[in-house]
Write an enzyme that holds these catalytic residues in place. Sequence first.
Site, PDB file in Angstrom:
ATOM      1  N   SER A 179      34.946  31.428 -54.214  1.00 15.15           N
ATOM      2  CA  SER A 179      36.271  32.034 -54.220  1.00 15.15           C
ATOM      3  C   SER A 179      36.335  33.076 -53.112  1.00 15.15           C
ATOM      4  O   SER A 179      35.449  33.921 -52.997  1.00 15.15           O
ATOM      5  CB  SER A 179      36.527  32.689 -55.582  1.00 15.15           C
ATOM      6  OG  SER A 179      37.760  33.370 -55.585  1.00 15.15           O
ATOM      7  N   CYS A 238      41.194  45.208 -58.716  1.00 18.46           N
ATOM      8  CA  CYS A 238      39.839  44.704 -58.962  1.00 18.46           C
ATOM      9  C   CYS A 238      38.846  45.851 -59.127  1.00 18.46           C
ATOM     10  O   CYS A 238      38.758  46.737 -58.268  1.00 18.46           O
ATOM     11  CB  CYS A 238      39.427  43.795 -57.810  1.00 18.46           C
ATOM     12  SG  CYS A 238      37.691  43.324 -57.843  1.00 18.46           S
ATOM     13  N   SER A 288      42.089  33.363 -53.189  1.00 16.11           N
ATOM     14  CA  SER A 288      42.799  34.321 -54.037  1.00 16.11           C
ATOM     15  C   SER A 288      44.109  34.692 -53.355  1.00 16.11           C
ATOM     16  O   SER A 288      44.115  35.454 -52.401  1.00 16.11           O
ATOM     17  CB  SER A 288      41.932  35.565 -54.244  1.00 16.11           C
ATOM     18  OG  SER A 288      40.768  35.203 -54.945  1.00 16.11           O
ATOM     19  N   CYS A 306      32.436  45.779 -52.959  1.00 16.86           N
ATOM     20  CA  CYS A 306      33.197  44.884 -52.086  1.00 16.86           C
ATOM     21  C   CYS A 306      34.020  45.735 -51.133  1.00 16.86           C
ATOM     22  O   CYS A 306      34.554  46.764 -51.510  1.00 16.86           O
ATOM     23  CB  CYS A 306      34.104  43.972 -52.903  1.00 16.86           C
ATOM     24  SG  CYS A 306      35.016  42.783 -51.894  1.00 16.86           S
ATOM     25  N   GLY A 311      31.983  41.041 -55.285  1.00 14.75           N
ATOM     26  CA  GLY A 311      31.836  40.808 -53.855  1.00 14.75           C
ATOM     27  C   GLY A 311      32.639  39.655 -53.298  1.00 14.75           C
ATOM     28  O   GLY A 311      33.175  38.824 -54.034  1.00 14.75           O
ATOM     29  N   CYS A 365      35.252  40.919 -63.185  1.00 12.06           N
ATOM     30  CA  CYS A 365      34.207  41.345 -62.270  1.00 12.06           C
ATOM     31  C   CYS A 365      34.225  42.858 -62.081  1.00 12.06           C
ATOM     32  O   CYS A 365      35.261  43.474 -61.955  1.00 12.06           O
ATOM     33  CB  CYS A 365      34.275  40.598 -60.945  1.00 12.06           C
ATOM     34  SG  CYS A 365      35.568  41.114 -59.834  1.00 12.06           S
ATOM     35  N   HIS A 414      47.539  35.458 -55.061  1.00  9.78           N
ATOM     36  CA  HIS A 414      48.127  36.559 -55.845  1.00  9.78           C
ATOM     37  C   HIS A 414      49.527  37.002 -55.451  1.00  9.78           C
ATOM     38  O   HIS A 414      50.172  37.763 -56.182  1.00  9.78           O
ATOM     39  CB  HIS A 414      47.219  37.792 -55.877  1.00  9.78           C
ATOM     40  CG  HIS A 414      45.825  37.527 -56.358  1.00  9.78           C
ATOM     41  ND1 HIS A 414      45.556  36.861 -57.531  1.00  9.78           N
ATOM     42  CD2 HIS A 414      44.609  37.825 -55.813  1.00  9.78           C
ATOM     43  CE1 HIS A 414      44.242  36.779 -57.681  1.00  9.78           C
ATOM     44  NE2 HIS A 414      43.658  37.338 -56.663  1.00  9.78           N
ATOM     45  N   CYS A 452      40.926  45.171 -53.032  1.00  6.17           N
ATOM     46  CA  CYS A 452      42.064  44.673 -53.821  1.00  6.17           C
ATOM     47  C   CYS A 452      42.330  45.686 -54.948  1.00  6.17           C
ATOM     48  O   CYS A 452      41.390  46.075 -55.651  1.00  6.17           O
ATOM     49  CB  CYS A 452      41.757  43.288 -54.373  1.00  6.17           C
ATOM     50  SG  CYS A 452      41.260  42.130 -53.069  1.00  6.17           S
ATOM     51  N   GLU A 467      26.613  42.303 -61.648  1.00  8.40           N
ATOM     52  CA  GLU A 467      26.908  41.612 -62.905  1.00  8.40           C
ATOM     53  C   GLU A 467      26.830  40.097 -62.762  1.00  8.40           C
ATOM     54  O   GLU A 467      27.184  39.545 -61.736  1.00  8.40           O
ATOM     55  CB  GLU A 467      28.341  41.934 -63.342  1.00  8.40           C
ATOM     56  CG  GLU A 467      28.576  43.408 -63.489  1.00  8.40           C
ATOM     57  CD  GLU A 467      30.012  43.708 -63.866  1.00  8.40           C
ATOM     58  OE1 GLU A 467      30.346  44.895 -63.903  1.00  8.40           O
ATOM     59  OE2 GLU A 467      30.794  42.771 -64.117  1.00  8.40           O
ATOM     60  N   CYS A 518      29.141  32.930 -63.671  1.00 15.19           N
ATOM     61  CA  CYS A 518      29.933  33.660 -62.687  1.00 15.19           C
ATOM     62  C   CYS A 518      28.989  34.658 -62.028  1.00 15.19           C
ATOM     63  O   CYS A 518      28.472  35.560 -62.702  1.00 15.19           O
ATOM     64  CB  CYS A 518      31.087  34.362 -63.403  1.00 15.19           C
ATOM     65  SG  CYS A 518      32.109  35.328 -62.296  1.00 15.19           S
TER      66      CYS A 518
HETATM   67  N1  SAH Z   1      35.994  38.199 -53.675  1.00 16.75           N
HETATM   68  C1  SAH Z   1      36.349  36.892 -54.104  1.00 16.75           C
HETATM   69  C2  SAH Z   1      35.602  36.441 -55.330  1.00 16.75           C
HETATM   70  C3  SAH Z   1      35.354  37.481 -56.411  1.00 16.75           C
HETATM   71  S1  SAH Z   1      36.770  37.968 -57.323  1.00 16.75           S
HETATM   72  C4  SAH Z   1      37.850  36.790 -54.303  1.00 16.75           C
HETATM   73  O1  SAH Z   1      38.512  37.821 -54.304  1.00 16.75           O
HETATM   74  O2  SAH Z   1      38.341  35.684 -54.426  1.00 16.75           O
HETATM   75  C5  SAH Z   1      37.148  36.509 -58.275  1.00 16.75           C
HETATM   76  C6  SAH Z   1      38.584  36.407 -58.695  1.00 16.75           C
HETATM   77  O3  SAH Z   1      38.891  37.411 -59.677  1.00 16.75           O
HETATM   78  C7  SAH Z   1      39.580  36.608 -57.556  1.00 16.75           C
HETATM   79  O4  SAH Z   1      40.600  35.651 -57.632  1.00 16.75           O
HETATM   80  C8  SAH Z   1      40.108  37.986 -57.845  1.00 16.75           C
HETATM   81  O5  SAH Z   1      41.354  38.220 -57.268  1.00 16.75           O
HETATM   82  C9  SAH Z   1      40.128  37.985 -59.350  1.00 16.75           C
HETATM   83  N2  SAH Z   1      40.226  39.293 -59.980  1.00 16.75           N
HETATM   84  C10 SAH Z   1      39.670  40.453 -59.585  1.00 16.75           C
HETATM   85  N3  SAH Z   1      40.001  41.449 -60.420  1.00 16.75           N
HETATM   86  C11 SAH Z   1      40.772  40.904 -61.381  1.00 16.75           C
HETATM   87  C12 SAH Z   1      41.433  41.418 -62.533  1.00 16.75           C
HETATM   88  N4  SAH Z   1      41.336  42.696 -62.840  1.00 16.75           N
HETATM   89  N5  SAH Z   1      42.158  40.568 -63.299  1.00 16.75           N
HETATM   90  C13 SAH Z   1      42.254  39.257 -62.980  1.00 16.75           C
HETATM   91  N6  SAH Z   1      41.647  38.709 -61.907  1.00 16.75           N
HETATM   92  C14 SAH Z   1      40.929  39.528 -61.115  1.00 16.75           C
HETATM   93 FE1  SF4 Z   2      36.546  41.996 -53.397  1.00 15.25          FE
HETATM   94 FE2  SF4 Z   2      37.430  39.790 -54.601  1.00 15.25          FE
HETATM   95 FE3  SF4 Z   2      37.549  42.170 -55.828  1.00 15.25          FE
HETATM   96 FE4  SF4 Z   2      39.160  41.663 -53.769  1.00 15.25          FE
HETATM   97  S1  SF4 Z   2      39.148  40.628 -55.748  1.00 15.25           S
HETATM   98  S2  SF4 Z   2      38.006  43.543 -54.070  1.00 15.25           S
HETATM   99  S3  SF4 Z   2      37.841  40.436 -52.485  1.00 15.25           S
HETATM  100  S4  SF4 Z   2      35.719  41.093 -55.256  1.00 15.25           S
END
Ligand code: SAH
Ligand code: SF4
Length: 362
Positions: free
Chosen positions: A198, A123, A221, A116, A166, A340, A223, A120, A96, A109
Amino acid sequence: MSNSEHPALYDLTLEQLTTLLASWGLPTYRARQIWEWLYKHFAGGFDEMTTLPGSLRERLAAETTLAIGDVVLSQKSSDGQTKKILFRLPDGQLIETVLMRYEKRRTLCISTQAGCAMGCVFCATGQMGFKRNLTVAEIVGQVMYFARELAAEGQHVTNIVLMGMGEPLHNYDNTLAAIDRLTDPSGMNLGARKITISTVGLIPAIRRYADEQRQTPLAVSLHAATDEERSRLLPVNRRWPLADLMEACRYYVEKTGRRMTFEWALIAGENDTEEQAHKLGQLLRGMLGHVNLIPLNPTAGYGGRPSSPEQVGRFQEVLTSYGITSTVRVRRGIDIQAGCGQLRDRHLVESGDFKGTKPAPK
Ligand code: SAH
Ligand code: SF4
């Protein structure tokens, strides 16, 4: 290199392109011309490269590739400001890319991996697991797609965030090579400071990145501000715990003189309590840092809910009391699942291929 047998043009440096053309018996200036068609005019096909002889255009079409894949879905948010594309790559992987228009900004973005490995829990990309790293061409190609579209409207890409699918630092070499390409003064010449990487917090990669003294800012990230909470949300924390992560962040700030941005997805009743805000305040006190607060985007595989605006406000107030600046990020394009991995989920649901399950909220 790309997955197809033919070289992907976006994979090549100018030097490699020159070598390829030399092997075809062509002079250096032809490589330079193609380079400009790619990175200054954002050509979408060889027939657009009108300064090249027809025979060369034909050979390029026959022996190289330009498009990174097919667009299988394209969606605009109801306000028309956010547009999301789902690409199908030659091996069937879906990735995407999102364009967000906000005032004068045109922010992309982009994805760096298909799936990935970091898992997490909240995500959508993490929920699908790791498929593979994207090539340089596949990272650069996402940008070129939208650069071309914006150019047709007399606009251009102003910012890029590596916050699509990713973990960029898990695909370190291709990600950094792609950034080098996008910032190359002889090509697109995007400012290195206009791109944000990020990371979930891969400590050795953060240190390596700090040592490289690059201009491109890094966001971590976070959290959660305790190991217990963070390990629950981000399994990677078990391998790279908070104390070590913060040390790596301080190292980055020291080495580069740049401020570190921390991402915090606010999940109701989970990590949005005043207690967590105080813990975060203590963790970041005295550090050159900034916190981006993002109300959770609900995903198919996780039962958590976004925090209420009131709770977001209380969280922010506590941070302010520690002298920590923060911004609440507005969730743009929420009606098109602009988080994402979410558009891919929807595509699979609609085509009957979705395997996700939704656990009951805790
Ligand atoms: N892998 C990297 C970059 C991609 S994710 C990372 O984790 O930083 C980009 C951002 O979106 C990260 O801060 C991630 O924690 C956040 N993210 C992922 N899923 C999310 C969701 N469902 N709601 C809000 N933020 C989210
Ligand atoms: Fe991967 Fe970032 Fe999603 Fe975590 S938040 S699973 S590191 S893409």
